[in-house]
Structure formats: structure tokens, C-alpha cells
Design a protein around this motif. Structure first.
Motif, PDB file in Angstrom:
ATOM      1  N   SER A  36       0.841  -1.200   0.000  1.00 13.04           N
ATOM      2  CA  SER A  36       0.000   0.000   0.000  1.00 13.04           C
ATOM      3  C   SER A  36       0.875   1.249   0.000  1.00 13.04           C
ATOM      4  O   SER A  36       2.100   1.178   0.118  1.00 13.04           O
TER       5      SER A  36
ATOM      6  N   GLY B  68     -10.437 -10.748   1.666  1.00 13.81           N
ATOM      7  CA  GLY B  68     -10.301  -9.378   1.194  1.00 13.81           C
ATOM      8  C   GLY B  68      -8.853  -8.931   1.140  1.00 13.81           C
ATOM      9  O   GLY B  68      -8.453  -8.197   0.227  1.00 13.81           O
TER      10      GLY B  68
ATOM     11  N   SER C  46      -7.553  -7.686  -2.609  1.00 12.09           N
ATOM     12  CA  SER C  46      -7.349  -6.256  -2.857  1.00 12.09           C
ATOM     13  C   SER C  46      -5.880  -5.908  -3.079  1.00 12.09           C
ATOM     14  O   SER C  46      -5.020  -6.248  -2.266  1.00 12.09           O
ATOM     15  N   ASN C  47      -5.616  -5.206  -4.167  1.00 13.94           N
ATOM     16  CA  ASN C  47      -4.299  -4.617  -4.404  1.00 13.94           C
ATOM     17  C   ASN C  47      -4.339  -3.203  -3.826  1.00 13.94           C
ATOM     18  O   ASN C  47      -4.498  -2.223  -4.548  1.00 13.94           O
ATOM     19  N   GLN C  48      -4.214  -3.108  -2.525  1.00 16.02           N
ATOM     20  CA  GLN C  48      -4.478  -1.865  -1.805  1.00 16.02           C
ATOM     21  C   GLN C  48      -3.697  -0.693  -2.373  1.00 16.02           C
ATOM     22  O   GLN C  48      -2.512  -0.809  -2.681  1.00 16.02           O
TER      23      GLN C  48
ATOM     24  N   ARG D 226     -16.281  -0.640  -9.163  1.00 13.54           N
ATOM     25  CA  ARG D 226     -16.603  -1.519  -8.045  1.00 13.54           C
ATOM     26  C   ARG D 226     -16.821  -2.955  -8.517  1.00 13.54           C
ATOM     27  O   ARG D 226     -16.443  -3.918  -7.826  1.00 13.54           O
TER      28      ARG D 226
ATOM     29  N   LEU E 221     -13.661  -4.872  -8.661  1.00  8.47           N
ATOM     30  CA  LEU E 221     -13.220  -5.213  -7.309  1.00  8.47           C
ATOM     31  C   LEU E 221     -13.990  -6.420  -6.779  1.00  8.47           C
ATOM     32  O   LEU E 221     -13.405  -7.337  -6.176  1.00  8.47           O
TER      33      LEU E 221
ATOM     34  N   GLN F 136     -12.741  -9.563  -8.337  1.00  7.30           N
ATOM     35  CA  GLN F 136     -11.478 -10.018  -7.741  1.00  7.30           C
ATOM     36  C   GLN F 136     -11.753 -10.811  -6.468  1.00  7.30           C
ATOM     37  O   GLN F 136     -11.123 -11.841  -6.200  1.00  7.30           O
ATOM     38  N   PHE F 137     -12.707 -10.323  -5.672  1.00 11.11           N
ATOM     39  CA  PHE F 137     -13.049 -10.996  -4.424  1.00 11.11           C
ATOM     40  C   PHE F 137     -13.653 -12.367  -4.697  1.00 11.11           C
ATOM     41  O   PHE F 137     -13.299 -13.359  -4.040  1.00 11.11           O
TER      42      PHE F 137
END
Length: 211
Positions: A80, A133, A137-139, A146, A149, A152-153
Motif C-alpha cells: 500500500s 479481502g 485487494s491490491n491496496q 466496483r 473489485l 477479484q473478491f
């Protein structure tokens, strides 16, 4: 009413350097416990301020997961923005603000990663959704929308099911403090400020600051 006219006179409590604990971790534990008893929402929330390689500061709210003589610990994605920041500048500032008690605690120090075993232990104590999560997630990276995202989840859920593996890019950080300041609001902006500065090893110097 204009923003400039918004003000509050603080009068709940006082703070004397003569009555505080000799060790700031003990004093923090007292205040943290009082914040919990006061039922302050998310009293474990703190601001983490970092500085990137370009010299730009950045701050965000995270949740502390442990504090002791070794330091203040939380967990996040190492890739991150804050993770990238501390790779170039390993000094950070933390801030707790318990507005209902008219208190702040400011903490400064050097940051380091916790051992992999410690990151594993906390990762697998989290709810399954939170584990997934952290993988999905690629924070701090941009995402189209959305829906992407969520996809991906779902992909991560199908891949790992109920048996996720802690990703190498996710784990704990610990701030080893060398400055801790306790701030108590007082009337007429004559606030109480007690600063602890680490002098040698585990020794701390305690002194009052002007507001």
C-alpha cells in the motif's frame, strides 16, 4: 455560524506531570482503558502519518491491534502507499483522538515489520471474509470500477474457499516509540501537555509543555 466561530471550551479533566505514570506505556494503558470504559466508538482507531520518498506526507486511520513495551502494532498491505512510504522513510507518527474525553495521544518513532509468525497468528484470527479481502485487494492501486473489485473478491473466494493463505504482501508493523505526548483539553485553551522522550534504552524523560 461560520467555521471560524465553532469552538468548545474543554473542562472535563486535568493532567499533571506529577500524577502521570513514570513509563508512558503504562500511562497509555490507563487512558486506553478509560476510553474503552467510556464506550467511545472505535477507541482503538488511530491516525498513521508517513512521508514518501518525494517528501509528501500522508495520513490515514487504522486500528491498533496491540501495544506493549515493544511498541504499537497494526496490520496492513505492505504494498500500500503507507507500506511504500515506510520502506523509504522508517519514521512515522501516530495519533489517538478521544474527543469525548477531550484527549489526544501523539506517538512518534521508528517502524519495523513484525515477525512472520506474528502476522500469521493475527491473519488467521480474522473473519474469513477479511482474510479473503486481504488477498483480493491490491491496496492503493487504481481499479476500473466496483464491479471489477467484486470480481477479484469472488475469484479469490473460488480459489481459496475456506482455507486462505496469508499473502506475503500482508502483515504487521510495529512502531517503536521515542516520543509520546499526552494532551488533555483545558479551559481558555490552556491545555495540559505531558511529553515523554526516550533518553537511553528503556529510560524516559517526562516534562510539561506549554499549550
Amino acid at each position: 455560524m461560520s467555521i471560524a466561530d465553532l469552538r468548545k471550551d474543554y473542562s472535563r479533566a486535568s493532567l499533571s506531570e506529577l500524577e502521570t505514570a513514570a513509563d508512558p506505556i503504562d500511562q497509555f494503558a490507563i487512558w486506553f482503558d478509560e476510553a474503552a470504559k467510556a464506550q467511545i466508538p472505535e477507541h482503538n482507531a488511530m491516525s498513521v502519518a508517513t512521508v514518501g520518498p518525494d517528501g509528501r506526507p500522508s495520513s490515514r486511520i487504522v486500528l491498533i491491534k496491540q501495544f506493549d513495551r515493544d511498541g504499537f502494532t497494526w496490520f496492513t498491505n505492505y504494498d500500500s502507499r503507507k507500506g511504500r512510504d515506510v520502506e523509504s522513510n522508517p519514521y512515522v507518527a501516530l495519533l489517538f483522538h478521544w474527543v469525548e474525553l477531550e484527549r489526544q495521544v501523539r506517538i512518534e518513532g521508528r517502524i519495523t515489520r513484525v515477525a512472520a509468525e506474528e502476522s500469521d497468528a493475527y491473519f488467521f484470527s480474522r473473519p474469513l471474509g477479511s482474510q479473503l479481502g486481504a488477498i483480493a485487494s491490491n491496496q492503493s492501486q487504481a481499479v476500473a470500477d466496483r464491479e471489477t473489485l467484486e470480481q477479484q473478491f469472488e475469484t479469490t473466494k473460488r480459489q481459496f474457499g475456506e482455507h486462505p493463505v496469508r499473502p506475503a504482501h500482508w502483515g504487521g508493523y510495529r512502531v517503536i516509540p521515542d516520543r509520546i505526548e499526552f494532551w488533555q483539553g483545558r479551559p481558555s485553551r490552556m491545555h495540559d501537555r505531558v511529553l515523554y522522550t526516550r533518553t537511553d534504552g528503556e529510560q524516559w524523560q517526562r516534562r510539561r509543555l506549554q499549550p
